[in-house]
Design an enzyme around this catalytic site. Sequence first.
Site, mmCIF file in Angstrom:
data_model
loop_
_atom_site.group_PDB
_atom_site.id
_atom_site.type_symbol
_atom_site.label_atom_id
_atom_site.label_comp_id
_atom_site.label_asym_id
_atom_site.label_seq_id
_atom_site.Cartn_x
_atom_site.Cartn_y
_atom_site.Cartn_z
ATOM 1 N N ARG A 97 0.846 -1.186 0.000
ATOM 2 C CA ARG A 97 0.000 0.000 0.000
ATOM 3 C C ARG A 97 0.892 1.251 0.000
ATOM 4 N NH1 ARG A 97 -5.036 1.754 -1.354
ATOM 5 N NH2 ARG A 97 -6.129 2.788 0.319
ATOM 6 N N THR A 373 -9.682 0.281 -9.658
ATOM 7 C CA THR A 373 -8.663 -0.587 -9.095
ATOM 8 C C THR A 373 -8.670 -1.781 -10.035
ATOM 9 O OG1 THR A 373 -9.135 0.268 -6.892
ATOM 10 C CG2 THR A 373 -8.266 -1.965 -6.961
ATOM 11 N N THR A 391 -3.920 -0.670 -7.238
ATOM 12 C CA THR A 391 -4.747 0.476 -7.591
ATOM 13 C C THR A 391 -3.948 1.768 -7.707
ATOM 14 O OG1 THR A 391 -6.753 1.686 -6.908
ATOM 15 C CG2 THR A 391 -5.253 1.055 -5.162
ATOM 16 N N ASP A 415 -7.599 8.440 0.282
ATOM 17 C CA ASP A 415 -8.202 7.363 1.084
ATOM 18 C C ASP A 415 -8.028 7.596 2.590
ATOM 19 O OD1 ASP A 415 -9.454 5.862 -0.808
ATOM 20 O OD2 ASP A 415 -7.970 4.275 -0.912
ATOM 21 N N SER A 444 -7.738 0.886 3.090
ATOM 22 C CA SER A 444 -8.171 0.431 1.767
ATOM 23 C C SER A 444 -9.358 -0.523 1.886
ATOM 24 C CB SER A 444 -7.004 -0.304 1.103
ATOM 25 O OG SER A 444 -7.428 -0.954 -0.076
ATOM 26 N N SER A 445 -10.080 -0.669 0.778
ATOM 27 C CA SER A 445 -11.162 -1.669 0.722
ATOM 28 C C SER A 445 -10.761 -2.904 -0.081
ATOM 29 C CB SER A 445 -12.404 -1.068 0.059
ATOM 30 O OG SER A 445 -12.875 0.003 0.816
ATOM 31 N N GLY A 465 -13.488 -1.635 -7.298
ATOM 32 C CA GLY A 465 -14.817 -1.097 -6.965
ATOM 33 C C GLY A 465 -14.909 -0.291 -5.694
ATOM 34 N N GLY A 466 -13.790 0.278 -5.202
ATOM 35 C CA GLY A 466 -13.883 1.091 -3.985
ATOM 36 C C GLY A 466 -14.501 0.270 -2.868
HETATM 37 N N1 GLY Z 1 -8.295 3.080 -3.537
HETATM 38 C C1 GLY Z 1 -9.232 2.056 -3.345
HETATM 39 C C2 GLY Z 1 -8.959 1.206 -2.171
HETATM 40 O O1 GLY Z 1 -7.813 1.081 -1.761
HETATM 41 O O2 GLY Z 1 -9.863 0.642 -1.604
#
Ligand code: GLY
Length: 564
Positions: A97, A373, A391, A415, A444-445, A465-466
């Site tokens: 990340r 993403t 992403t 984020d 993050s998701s 998909g966020g």
């Molecule tokens: N930027 C989307 C995520 O990390 O969930």
Amino acid sequence: MSNSKTIVLFILTICFLGATASLNAQTYAKNGMVVSSDRGSSAVGVSMLKKGGNAVDAAVATAFSLAVTHPSAGNIGGGGFMVFMNAEGKTTTIDFREKAPLAATNTMYLDADGQLIEDSNHMSAKAIGVPGTVAGLYLAHSKYGKLPWKTVIQPAIDQAQNGFPFNWSLYHDAQYFSKTEGVNTFMKTYFNNKNAAIMQPNELWKQLALAQTLTLIRDQGPDGFYKGKTAQKIVDFMRKNGGIITKKDLAKYEAIEREPIKGSYKGYDIYTMPPPSSGGVALVEMMNLMELADFKSLEFNSAAHLHLVAEAMRRAFADRAEHLGDPDFNPNIPVTKLTAKDFAKKRFQEINMAKASPSDSALYGRLYDSDNTTHLSVMDKEGNAVSLTYTLEYSYGSQMGAKELGFIFNNEMGDFNPQPGSTKNNGQIGTAPNLIAPEKRMLSSMTPTIVSKNGKPYLVIGSPGGRTIINTVFQTTLNVLEFNMRIDKAIEALKIHHQWLPNQIVYEKNLLSPDTRKILESMGHTLKERNNMGALMGITYDAEKKIFTGASDSSQPDSGAVGY
Ligand code: GLY
């Protein structure tokens, strides 16, 4: 090149590789499978398997290739997560990340009155986090890959150097950027051919600067990105455009190997990403809730079924907002509690099967993350499996880059929670675990996941998909494990999304009949239609027949499962 020629070229490539492939429907194979947002990149992954590489080699090669073929999300300027399970079922994760730069502060996006400067956390050079992808792919490869580093990165260099057929999705994006006013000059010319005209479908798209940048990474490893010429050019770009990433930030970046989150569902084991992803914790919490449901009395996609699923989502997202962030800055995240079966029992008892629960907007709110993403799933013939999601945050990230580097920077700083203590009904969140701090990773998701059966990889799944990622991965996993759906059916099945706040069920068009809508509304749910959610890329393995089945989401027309 004409459309038919491109299709012929693709089929010839697949035949040459001795591979099986399909355009979005399911694909079967005996020796291994790669599923990604670009069929050509999936074929690159399969070519690594055919050279004797394992699932990690194939995943790393596919990820580098997607940085060339799928630049809206495939990247070297962003970050992500990888879950790796070996053939014996031993599982680990790699966290790559992005990080906040050393000069970042938790008020960096606020004006003199302490108010958020609209979009400054997304659409400015200050929105760029320290990229993690190169370090992450290198760490994964050096610990778990088999082929030489140069071998796994070379196909991406070749695609950038020699070009690949410009697809219709890219053409659509090229048209958009050519017409958009005020957009960063980098994006204005990003899709131009050598005659400075906008690229046309099926023209060979060459990215020579990107090929150079990738060549340095090939020859020097992560130092070819985080140090030397490339680092200097990144820092020059930051200075010129108001970004705050320094050489020290780049030199200090490290990917981290972390223990996976482990859950279970009716005899299957679920391995998924721990914080700074919120996806793994939420997925396991929701699967635990589903294990308590009596699905025999709930018809698939009935109002009662969807109500239960939405109430599970509401609770998991409330817990997400309250507790989750970078574990290196939040040592007391209650992961064990949130993923425990006992906690699910308590949460399950709170669900009223006749009525929607409230979402208390006085407390928490919407987390910022976006739909753009990309995910790839890989299995090899030894039975190793990789689930990798990475992403740039928005589509094409910050939409900024340096021409001489040829890649796009993320806008992942968006984020983080941008305004300490300020949680608003419009969805802005200000809770502490995900506030900005130097070197912190933003929540993050992304939910790359591997499910095992009898201790061996069985299902590899993930999606862009966020925040919807968590819920589309959840429903697809449930479709396979509870409803015994084939992987392509499980992926294509229409889905819902509830994220606590805003307090509404978002549903994919055509999912709800007028009767079902009426019942859900009478229970107190607000409903909102949406065309599409997610782009799932999945593989299942039938251990008895020894067959891999791969499928990619038809919402991504260039995606594909390629096996051999
Ligand atoms: N930027 C989307 C995520 O990390 O969930």
